[in-house]
Design an enzyme around this catalytic site. Structure first.
Site, PDB file in Angstrom:
ATOM      1  N   PRO A   1      42.618 -28.727 -21.164  1.00 40.08           N
ATOM      2  CG  PRO A   1      44.197 -28.790 -22.868  1.00 40.08           C
ATOM      3  CD  PRO A   1      43.819 -28.033 -21.628  1.00 40.08           C
ATOM      4  CD  GLU A   2      37.846 -31.657 -18.420  1.00 39.16           C
ATOM      5  OE1 GLU A   2      37.181 -32.692 -18.205  1.00 39.16           O
ATOM      6  OE2 GLU A   2      37.381 -30.521 -18.237  1.00 39.16           O
TER       7      GLU A   2
ATOM      8  NE  ARG B   1      44.405 -18.889 -21.335  1.00 38.18           N
ATOM      9  CZ  ARG B   1      43.172 -18.977 -20.868  1.00 38.18           C
ATOM     10  NH1 ARG B   1      42.967 -19.295 -19.600  1.00 38.18           N
ATOM     11  NH2 ARG B   1      42.125 -18.764 -21.649  1.00 38.18           N
TER      12      ARG B   1
ATOM     13  NE  ARG C   1      38.026 -24.962 -12.897  1.00 41.14           N
ATOM     14  CZ  ARG C   1      38.554 -25.772 -13.813  1.00 41.14           C
ATOM     15  NH1 ARG C   1      39.259 -26.829 -13.428  1.00 41.14           N
ATOM     16  NH2 ARG C   1      38.412 -25.529 -15.098  1.00 41.14           N
TER      17      ARG C   1
END
Length: 291
Positions: free
Chosen positions: A2-3, A131, A281
């Site tokens: 999430p950003e 996670r 990334r």
């Protein structure tokens, strides 16, 4: 992960349900308890579980704000002392406000709850994390000030662009790829891999360009595009690539508005999307649109 847009929606979703209510108890999952017992920093970081519980119990949730990709709970103790509970959603964290864990609408999140905050209104603020990469930290006034100072201004702030331009000139950033630089939250607050890819595409800049080679004009254009894609992300409820859900258990819709991220063809020109790894990334870009 999430950003900014996703975390913004979580903060907005929590406020109507938990603000001005007291935390009267805290419960941890067996995974958190066994992890801490074996010396791992599972969810609750840099503090023992009993101490965490002692700090937050009998506090009132006075304010919830988002700072970059963090959710900040301002907790008021007796005698008007504020402590800060700083939360991060990691890769797949989510909050729910329900009467009990059994009321969480998504089975995987129901199964993987890790922290329950019992509130004075009879509800439970539940943190679930499939996670277990998320975290909570307790900070006092001094530690929170340091934490806050290490993050760039919010991208929507008046002076955020000037701050960004100045950071790009710093020795530790000027020789790095621009994609890596804008993902650093000491340069741009809240812009991660997804929105960095989309902003660079919107600005028509290749992600591997070394930062100091870009003109000031291009950097300004890029920053404006970062703000635009972050605002668009907020508008469409964030992006649900895999596990992201808001407080109501709903997915975002921003993933349906992407131009390059995770796509095989550019949504602007139809050219095949290229992929390169930058700062570990996967980076998606269009060789035709971006120069």
């Amino acid at each position: 992960m999430p950003e900014l847009p996703e975390v913004e929606h979580v903060a907005r979703g929590l406020r109507p349900h938990v603000l001005n209510h007291k935390i009267i108890d805290v419960t941890f999952s067996e995974a958190v308890k066994s992890g801490k017992a074996s010396g791992k920093e599972t969810i609750i970081k840099q503090i023992a579980l009993d101490d965490f519980k002692k700090f937050v119990t009998n506090t009132t949730i006075e304010l919830i704000e988002r700072r970059s990709k963090y959710i900040i709970f301002h907790l008021m103790k007796e005698h008007h002392q504020t402590i800060y509970c700083v939360g991060h959603l990691g890769m797949a964290g989510a909050f729910f406000v329900k009467p009990s864990v059994e009321d969480i609408p998504i089975p995987n999140y129901k199964k993987h709850w890790h922290v329950q905050f019992k509130l004075s209104n009879g509800q439970m603020m539940i943190y679930s994390d499939i996670r277990r990469f998320g975290e909570f930290k307790i900070l006092d006034e001094s530690a929170f000030k340091t934490f806050n100072q290490n993050i760039a201004p919010e991208p929507f702030d008046e002076h955020a662009m000037d701050y960004f331009l100045n950071q790009c000139k710093q020795k530790k950033f000027k020789n790095k790829p621009i994609k890596q630089v804008i993902m650093d939250h000491s340069v741009v607050s809240g812009c991660g891999n997804i929105y960095a890819c989309e902003a660079l595409h919107l600005a028509r800049i290749l992600p591997m360009h070394i930062t100091h080679t870009l003109s000031t004009q291009k950097k300004k254009k890029l920053f404006k595009c970062i703000v635009d894609v972050l605002n668009k992300g907020i508008q469409y409820g964030g992006s649900s690539i895999s596990d992201y859900r808001n407080v109501e258990g709903e997915s975002g819709d921003m993933q349906n508005k992407f131009n390059v991220y995770g796509l095989k063809q550019c949504n602007t020109c139809g050219h095949t999307i290229s992929t390169i790894v930058i700062a570990t990334r996967n980076t998606h870009y269009c060789e035709k649109c971006q120069k």
